[in-house]
Scaffold this motif. Structure first.
Motif, PDB file in Angstrom:
ATOM      1  N   GLU A 299       0.823  -1.210   0.000  1.00 39.50           N
ATOM      2  CA  GLU A 299       0.000   0.000   0.000  1.00 39.50           C
ATOM      3  C   GLU A 299       0.853   1.254   0.000  1.00 39.50           C
ATOM      4  OE1 GLU A 299      -3.132   0.470  -0.476  1.00 39.50           O
ATOM      5  OE2 GLU A 299      -3.509  -1.661  -0.679  1.00 39.50           O
ATOM      6  N   ARG A 302       2.192   1.703  -3.537  1.00 41.99           N
ATOM      7  CA  ARG A 302       1.135   2.183  -4.438  1.00 41.99           C
ATOM      8  C   ARG A 302       0.788   3.637  -4.164  1.00 41.99           C
ATOM      9  NH1 ARG A 302      -0.503  -3.222  -4.255  1.00 41.99           N
ATOM     10  NH2 ARG A 302      -1.674  -3.005  -2.312  1.00 41.99           N
ATOM     11  N   TYR A 303       0.777   4.001  -2.886  1.00 40.57           N
ATOM     12  CA  TYR A 303       0.478   5.385  -2.514  1.00 40.57           C
ATOM     13  C   TYR A 303       1.499   6.330  -3.153  1.00 40.57           C
ATOM     14  CZ  TYR A 303      -0.296   9.487   0.475  1.00 40.57           C
ATOM     15  OH  TYR A 303      -0.545  10.752   0.931  1.00 40.57           O
ATOM     16  N   ARG A 305       3.478   5.689  -5.741  1.00 36.45           N
ATOM     17  CA  ARG A 305       3.369   5.616  -7.204  1.00 36.45           C
ATOM     18  C   ARG A 305       2.246   6.507  -7.722  1.00 36.45           C
ATOM     19  NH1 ARG A 305       2.263   0.694  -7.528  1.00 36.45           N
ATOM     20  NH2 ARG A 305       4.391  -0.133  -7.662  1.00 36.45           N
ATOM     21  N   ASP A 306       1.157   6.602  -6.981  1.00 35.96           N
ATOM     22  CA  ASP A 306      -0.009   7.359  -7.430  1.00 35.96           C
ATOM     23  C   ASP A 306       0.104   8.861  -7.193  1.00 35.96           C
ATOM     24  OD1 ASP A 306      -1.123   4.966  -8.184  1.00 35.96           O
ATOM     25  OD2 ASP A 306      -2.439   4.790  -6.430  1.00 35.96           O
ATOM     26  N   LEU A 307       1.115   9.284  -6.453  1.00 33.15           N
ATOM     27  CA  LEU A 307       1.252  10.713  -6.172  1.00 33.15           C
ATOM     28  C   LEU A 307       1.564  11.485  -7.446  1.00 33.15           C
ATOM     29  CD1 LEU A 307       3.334  10.563  -2.864  1.00 33.15           C
ATOM     30  CD2 LEU A 307       0.973  11.364  -3.077  1.00 33.15           C
ATOM     31  N   GLU A 308       0.908  12.599  -7.609  1.00 34.07           N
ATOM     32  CA  GLU A 308       1.101  13.423  -8.801  1.00 34.07           C
ATOM     33  C   GLU A 308       1.956  14.640  -8.467  1.00 34.07           C
ATOM     34  OE1 GLU A 308      -2.746  14.421 -10.226  1.00 34.07           O
ATOM     35  OE2 GLU A 308      -3.233  12.366 -10.877  1.00 34.07           O
ATOM     36  N   ASP A 329      10.394   2.554 -10.177  1.00 36.40           N
ATOM     37  CA  ASP A 329       9.618   3.779 -10.400  1.00 36.40           C
ATOM     38  C   ASP A 329       9.239   4.435  -9.079  1.00 36.40           C
ATOM     39  OD1 ASP A 329       9.747   3.498 -13.118  1.00 36.40           O
ATOM     40  OD2 ASP A 329       7.790   2.511 -13.316  1.00 36.40           O
ATOM     41  N   VAL A 330       8.940   3.601  -8.072  1.00 34.44           N
ATOM     42  CA  VAL A 330       8.597   4.129  -6.755  1.00 34.44           C
ATOM     43  C   VAL A 330       9.845   4.692  -6.086  1.00 34.44           C
ATOM     44  CG1 VAL A 330       7.793   3.524  -4.450  1.00 34.44           C
ATOM     45  CG2 VAL A 330       6.615   2.619  -6.460  1.00 34.44           C
ATOM     46  N   LYS A 333      11.042   8.143  -6.972  1.00 33.12           N
ATOM     47  CA  LYS A 333      10.255   9.284  -6.503  1.00 33.12           C
ATOM     48  C   LYS A 333      10.618   9.697  -5.074  1.00 33.12           C
ATOM     49  CE  LYS A 333       6.003   9.754  -7.916  1.00 33.12           C
ATOM     50  NZ  LYS A 333       4.569   9.607  -8.210  1.00 33.12           N
ATOM     51  N   ARG A 396      -5.631   1.454   3.073  1.00 34.90           N
ATOM     52  CA  ARG A 396      -5.823   2.845   2.654  1.00 34.90           C
ATOM     53  C   ARG A 396      -7.056   3.461   3.269  1.00 34.90           C
ATOM     54  NH1 ARG A 396      -3.285   3.791  -2.465  1.00 34.90           N
ATOM     55  NH2 ARG A 396      -4.291   5.835  -2.534  1.00 34.90           N
TER      56      ARG A 396
END
Length: 401
Positions: A299, A302-303, A305-308, A329-330, A333, A396
């Motif tokens: 989680e 994924r959290y 990874r999803d951050l913009e 990729d994570v 960041k 989440r």
């Protein structure tokens, strides 16, 4: 919200003055320390003591928990200087620090109830604060009465919190002045508590004249506050002494101790610091992840990874985050990682310092790993919850937002 004390009346050239623990001999049962007059330690301690004794300004000093910002607990004018320096709300009580049980009796005219005796025998000097009834006021010859402890320390209450720190510099300063010292943490109000002299300097430059530098604090979280004036007794704030230790050493009278609520409403009178207003917060947003094992790690990844957006992300792992297993990729960041440690004592010692480190690194977001709440974990999670902008469990689910 309660008002803060009036603005500072002076701007100081803040000095960090070194004090060496090896220069101080202060047995736990002694009244005064033995310090050679030929040392820098002696000179700097007495400089700070003069400021406290004469109510010139608060001074910062190390304790085993965090650095404190101290002034005479007997003087409302002196205590108000603490509130002004910190921009602290005036209804947030202060803990009184003593150098000996004798000083508690002589100066504050207070005896320790039997319920506390097994605990102070084990944990004083140390990171344990006890709640006591306020001493009767002094009756003056003209018929007026004077409170023994400044009412500014105990807004709206008939009790006060007191502890005897084990740190040699803290105890020496209090003993040299022979003055019980009111001392919250030496940070700007709402910021993470300071565990090094430089942390104090960053927050208090120009606001206080002296910071006594005794190195890093070895506990890293504030004292445990216990209330034995009620039945069953209550832990008002978890800290350097765990609930398990309270039960173990407190005997029969403490076997049913309960944990009080960790937060209070803005209109509610509280008996201990840390229950009202924002606390321990860095400038960056803080997200705390609860939960255990692989679900938690998945989680978190994924959290992230999803951050913009182009966020600077700092991560505070301890026991369970497996950052090496997260995909590239994570990991790309993440701007900075600070390992809190594996043991409860390590995590507690590093927490405030690393929150400050990540702020200084300029991160926008801090992702912290929650811990289980046995032993030191209760105090760690108490501070993390207060610092957090958002708390998520392993699915989440938003616990705090």
């Amino acid at each position: 919200m309660a008002s803060t004390s009036s603005a500072l009346s002076a701007t100081f050239a803040t000095q960090i003055l070194p004090v060496s623990l090896s220069d101080i001999d202060f047995p736990s049962d002694a009244e005064v320390p033995n310090i050679s007059k030929a040392t820098v330690t002696y000179t700097n301690l007495y400089k700070a003591a003069d400021l406290v004794r004469n109510h010139v300004a608060p001074v910062a000093f190390p304790t085993e928990t965090v650095y404190g910002l101290g002034a005479s607990a007997l003087s409302t004018a002196a205590v108000n200087q603490i509130f002004a320096a910190k921009s602290r709300p005036s209804d947030n009580p202060l803990i009184v620090h003593i150098s000996s049980v004798s000083q508690l009796r002589r100066v504050l005219h207070t005896e320790i109830p039997d319920i506390y005796r097994p605990l102070i025998q084990e944990f004083w000097p140390g990171p344990l604060t006890i709640i006591l009834p306020l001493p009767d006021p002094i009756r003056n010859e003209d018929g007026t009465v004077t409170p023994v402890i400044s009412p500014a320390c105990t807004p709206g209450q008939n009790t006060f919190g007191v502890r005897m720190p084990s740190h040699l510099i803290a105890r020496s300063l209090i003993a040299i002045t022979d003055t019980p010292i009111a001392a919250p943490s030496a940070n700007a109000s709402s910021r993470p508590s300071p565990t090094m002299a430089q942390h104090v300097y960053n927050d208090m430059i120009g606001r206080i004249p002296i910071i006594l530098d005794g190195g890093a604090c070895n506990v890293g979280l504030e004292s445990t506050v216990i209330d034995g004036t009620v039945s069953p007794p209550v832990i008002l704030r978890p800290g350097g002494v765990s609930i398990e230790e309270i039960r173990k050493y407190g005997g029969q009278l403490w076997k049913d101790v309960v944990t009080g609520k960790s937060e209070a409403g803005h209109d509610e009178t509280v008996r201990t610091p840390g229950m009202k207003y924002k606390h321990y917060s860095p400038k960056a947003k803080v997200v705390v992840f609860l939960g255990q094992g692989d679900g938690n790690n998945g989680e978190v990844a994924r959290y992230i990874r999803d951050l913009e957006g182009d966020l600077k992300i700092g991560v505070l792992p301890s026991r369970l985050f497996q950052i090496d297993s997260w995909d590239e990729d994570v990991k790309k960041k993440i701007y900075i990682v600070k390992e809190l440690g594996k043991s409860g004592s390590e995590i507690a010692r590093n927490l405030f310092a690393y929150l400050r480190d990540l702020d200084e690194a300029g991160v926008d977001l801090i992702i912290a790993e929650g811990v289980s709440e046995e032993d030191e974990g209760a105090a760690i999670m108490n501070r993390l919850r207060k610092a957090a902008t958002e708390i998520l469990d392993s699915h989440r689910y938003i616990v705090k937002n």
